[in-house]
Design a protein around this motif. Sequence first.
Motif, short mmCIF file in Angstrom:
data_model
loop_
_atom_site.label_atom_id
_atom_site.label_comp_id
_atom_site.label_asym_id
_atom_site.label_seq_id
_atom_site.Cartn_x
_atom_site.Cartn_y
_atom_site.Cartn_z
N SER A 51 -12.08 0.61 -35.53
CA SER A 51 -12.70 1.84 -34.82
C SER A 51 -13.50 1.70 -33.84
O SER A 51 -14.66 0.79 -33.66
CB SER A 51 -13.56 2.02 -36.41
OG SER A 51 -14.33 0.81 -36.26
N LEU A 72 -16.94 6.32 -28.59
CA LEU A 72 -17.61 6.76 -27.69
C LEU A 72 -18.42 7.60 -26.99
O LEU A 72 -18.90 8.42 -28.07
CB LEU A 72 -16.26 7.94 -27.28
CG LEU A 72 -14.93 7.73 -27.98
CD1 LEU A 72 -13.67 8.90 -27.35
CD2 LEU A 72 -14.21 6.08 -27.09
N ARG A 107 -15.34 12.13 -22.67
CA ARG A 107 -15.01 11.79 -24.50
C ARG A 107 -13.27 12.09 -25.01
O ARG A 107 -13.03 11.30 -25.67
CB ARG A 107 -16.28 12.33 -25.20
CG ARG A 107 -17.73 11.71 -24.76
CD ARG A 107 -18.42 11.50 -25.96
NE ARG A 107 -18.66 13.32 -26.25
CZ ARG A 107 -19.04 13.75 -26.27
NH1 ARG A 107 -19.77 13.28 -25.48
NH2 ARG A 107 -19.30 15.26 -26.60
N SER A 108 -12.91 13.78 -24.41
CA SER A 108 -11.64 13.98 -25.46
C SER A 108 -11.02 13.23 -24.52
O SER A 108 -9.26 13.05 -25.36
CB SER A 108 -11.93 15.52 -24.15
OG SER A 108 -13.15 16.75 -25.66
N LYS A 146 -10.68 9.81 -25.95
CA LYS A 146 -9.90 9.78 -27.53
C LYS A 146 -8.79 10.10 -27.87
O LYS A 146 -8.42 9.31 -28.26
CB LYS A 146 -10.70 10.73 -27.97
CG LYS A 146 -10.34 11.27 -29.31
CD LYS A 146 -11.42 12.43 -30.07
CE LYS A 146 -11.33 12.30 -31.74
NZ LYS A 146 -11.58 13.91 -32.52
N GLY A 190 -6.14 7.91 -29.12
CA GLY A 190 -4.89 7.68 -30.21
C GLY A 190 -3.66 7.68 -30.44
O GLY A 190 -3.15 7.69 -30.89
N VAL A 225 -10.64 6.56 -32.94
CA VAL A 225 -11.68 7.66 -32.40
C VAL A 225 -12.96 7.64 -33.66
O VAL A 225 -12.48 8.73 -34.48
CB VAL A 225 -12.21 7.41 -31.53
CG1 VAL A 225 -13.47 8.65 -31.23
CG2 VAL A 225 -11.36 7.01 -30.06
N GLU A 243 -18.55 10.53 -31.83
CA GLU A 243 -19.02 10.21 -30.08
C GLU A 243 -20.47 10.21 -30.35
O GLU A 243 -20.22 10.91 -31.49
CB GLU A 243 -18.20 11.50 -29.92
CG GLU A 243 -16.82 11.33 -30.31
CD GLU A 243 -15.45 12.79 -28.83
OE1 GLU A 243 -16.47 13.58 -28.68
OE2 GLU A 243 -14.64 13.42 -29.66
#
Length: 208
Positions: free
Chosen positions: A5, A8, A16-17, A20, A24, A31, A34
Amino acid sequence: MTTISVLLVDDHTVVRSGLKALLGTQADIAVVGEAASGEEALEAAQRHQPAVVLMDLAMGAGMDGIEAIKQLRQRTPQQAIIVFTTYDSDADIVRAVDAGAMGYLLKDAAPEEIFAAVRGAVQGKSVMSAPVASRLFQQLRHPDEILTPREAELLSLLTQGLSNRDLGKRLFISEATVKTHLAHIYAKLGVETRAAAIATAIRREGMR
């Protein structure tokens, strides 16, 4: 298969996007939360209890990454913290490691390097981006006067995140001998961990 786990922490949503989405793609990494600031990071770490925290250093107003790392180490010491930033000065690295960071990655790190860092962190390995490790290696090439040549060589290899077994193979010595050398290095530098030993060596090099 155990899932790692990850939390971020970065003040830029696009970072972050992207991170992630990248993480992923790995079946064993998820993730779970955030945060856009140091304050949010503390709350999110407590709520989600991630195994690994990827932390930026500069996040605008409020608590910065260094202070967040210090507080996380006090509140949730079981969580491995990896700095994920664009800042690669010796001062930034030393401050982050002194605060309790397990690793230091630059944002231009290759995907496989990021995956390896996350997986290594949960195993207690200190991992640094290749450019950072390369520069540190160059700085550590000249042995500190208090270390033997063998100890200085081993200290330089620590920046590569090698395990004791791998260090032994690289230096053609037993794992027990590696542990003995590490104990001597820690004692001479007045530290207790690999990350702290590297940080101390960098600081002394900068004072010359």
